[in-house]
Design an enzyme around this catalytic site. Structure first.
Site, mmCIF file in Angstrom:
data_model
loop_
_atom_site.group_PDB
_atom_site.id
_atom_site.type_symbol
_atom_site.label_atom_id
_atom_site.label_comp_id
_atom_site.label_asym_id
_atom_site.label_seq_id
_atom_site.Cartn_x
_atom_site.Cartn_y
_atom_site.Cartn_z
ATOM 1 N N GLU A 49 43.649 41.277 55.920
ATOM 2 C CA GLU A 49 43.030 40.127 55.361
ATOM 3 C C GLU A 49 43.887 39.072 54.916
ATOM 4 O O GLU A 49 45.146 39.099 54.666
ATOM 5 C CB GLU A 49 42.050 40.881 54.140
ATOM 6 C CG GLU A 49 42.854 41.384 53.130
ATOM 7 C CD GLU A 49 42.136 40.811 51.853
ATOM 8 O OE1 GLU A 49 42.033 39.603 51.626
ATOM 9 O OE2 GLU A 49 42.482 41.756 50.985
ATOM 10 N N ASP A 72 27.999 40.637 38.610
ATOM 11 C CA ASP A 72 29.194 40.421 39.402
ATOM 12 C C ASP A 72 29.554 41.665 40.124
ATOM 13 O O ASP A 72 30.174 42.565 39.740
ATOM 14 C CB ASP A 72 30.412 39.939 38.739
ATOM 15 C CG ASP A 72 31.290 39.324 39.768
ATOM 16 O OD1 ASP A 72 31.395 39.420 40.834
ATOM 17 O OD2 ASP A 72 32.184 38.523 38.979
ATOM 18 N N LYS A 115 40.569 47.994 42.288
ATOM 19 C CA LYS A 115 41.174 47.139 41.559
ATOM 20 C C LYS A 115 41.120 47.464 40.048
ATOM 21 O O LYS A 115 39.845 47.625 39.620
ATOM 22 C CB LYS A 115 41.146 45.444 41.815
ATOM 23 C CG LYS A 115 41.909 45.178 43.013
ATOM 24 C CD LYS A 115 42.113 43.511 42.821
ATOM 25 C CE LYS A 115 40.983 42.973 43.462
ATOM 26 N NZ LYS A 115 40.952 42.989 44.934
#
Ligand code: PSU
Ligand code: MN
Length: 301
Positions: A21, A134, A155
């Site tokens: 990416e 979120d 993460k």
């Protein structure tokens, strides 16, 4: 969509290809380390005998297989959009440069026919999501694709238990490489148990091929723990993450700015240590991704 010639040929011949990416380059790391990392990730894939395909948007054109000059521009331009599904049409229509997140990279990798994709750490459910809602598009896109994403788990800035729940809801198969727990990016071990552990890439390839045969929509997340030498201890990195989250809240950082801000702040507060760890884990994922892609190609013969 422009697909680099060697990638097109490889896909036609059933040769292993690994997607990479571009948000990790444009918004995840500072220059010049981001550019060096972009090259190192491609090199890691080649070293294992696969072809790297870094994906991004150049002047409104989606590109599968950015060239070196384009990687450098991704790493240095100040006007590169961070692109997930909702931003794609705008980026293309306005002829802008766009760095694709895990979610947007999945879209183009799948369209190109690439099955394996390596990154640092996928996005997930943010802490406080019960208030902010979120939740990274990464999870939904993975759930709706046929891609295997190799990542150092999730993460550490996120809410890991909630992320695991959403992965389950989305039907994503989580496969952990060697460790019985989900990896948590900077450190090796989140302590969260994972149902399926594989010891070698042939086992992973077998599962990926079974999923393909069943024509099951829904991706696979391969959780690859960060290399031991550069993994950070929880006692050192956890307070740094807390501090970064606190600063983000005080500054009112939210939405798509959140992850880039947090990663940058953590680099600053850890005096660059987290960056070295991020680079090492991303390279290790690229390398494992290439091995898995190779095993898939061999088993598909
Ligand atoms: N892995 C890294 N660094 C990054 C990312 C992944 O080591 O910067 C990027 C990926 O592009 C991922 C994005 O899709 O972070 C998550 O952003 P968000 O939380 O806004 O969905
Ligand atoms: Mn978000």
């Amino acid at each position: 969509m422009r697909i680099r010639d060697d990638i097109q040929k490889a896909l036609k011949d059933g040769f292993p290809v690994v997607a990479l990416e571009s948000t990790i380059i444009a918004h995840g790391m500072p220059y010049p380390k981001n550019y060096e990392t972009a090259l190192a990730l491609e090199e890691a894939v080649r070293k294992e005998g696969a072809i790297p395909a870094t994906i991004g948007i150049v002047n409104g054109e989606p590109v599968v297989g950015l060239n070196k000059d384009e990687l450098l521009e991704m790493a240095t331009r100040k006007d590169v959009m961070k692109v997930s599904r909702r931003d794609l049409a705008v980026c293309v229509a306005l002829g802008r440069w766009g760095a694709t997140t895990v979610s947007a990279t999945i879209i183009f990798a799948e369209e190109a026919g690439i099955e394996v994709f390596a990154t640092g750490g996928i996005g997930g459910v943010h802490r406080g999501a019960e208030e902010t809602f979120d939740i990274s598009r990464d999870l939904l896109e993975l759930g709706n694709s046929n891609i295997t994403v190799v990542s150092s788990g999730v993460k550490a800035i996120l809410d890991l238990p909630k992320t695991v729940e959403v992965l389950e809801t989305e039907g994503v198969t989580v496969l952990s490489y060697q460790l019985p727990h989900l990896a948590d990016f900077y450190s090796q071990d989140s302590g969260l148990p994972v149902d399926y552990v594989f010891e070698n890439v042939n086992e992973a390839a077998k599962i990926i091929l079974a999923r393909r045969k069943l024509k099951l929509k829904g991706g696979i997340l391969v959780s690859n723990p960060c290399p031991k030498e550069l993994a950070l201890d929880h006692k050192d990195i956890d307070p740094v993450i807390e501090e970064a989250l606190k600063e983000a809240e005080e500054k009112g950082i939210h939405g798509k700015a959140s992850t880039p801000f947090l990663l940058g702040k953590i680099v600053e507060l850890s005096k660059g240590k987290s960056l070295e760890t991020n680079i090492a884990l991303a390279i290790s994922n690229a390398s494992l991704g290439a091995k898995i892609a190779k095993a898939i190609a061999e088993q598909s013969l």
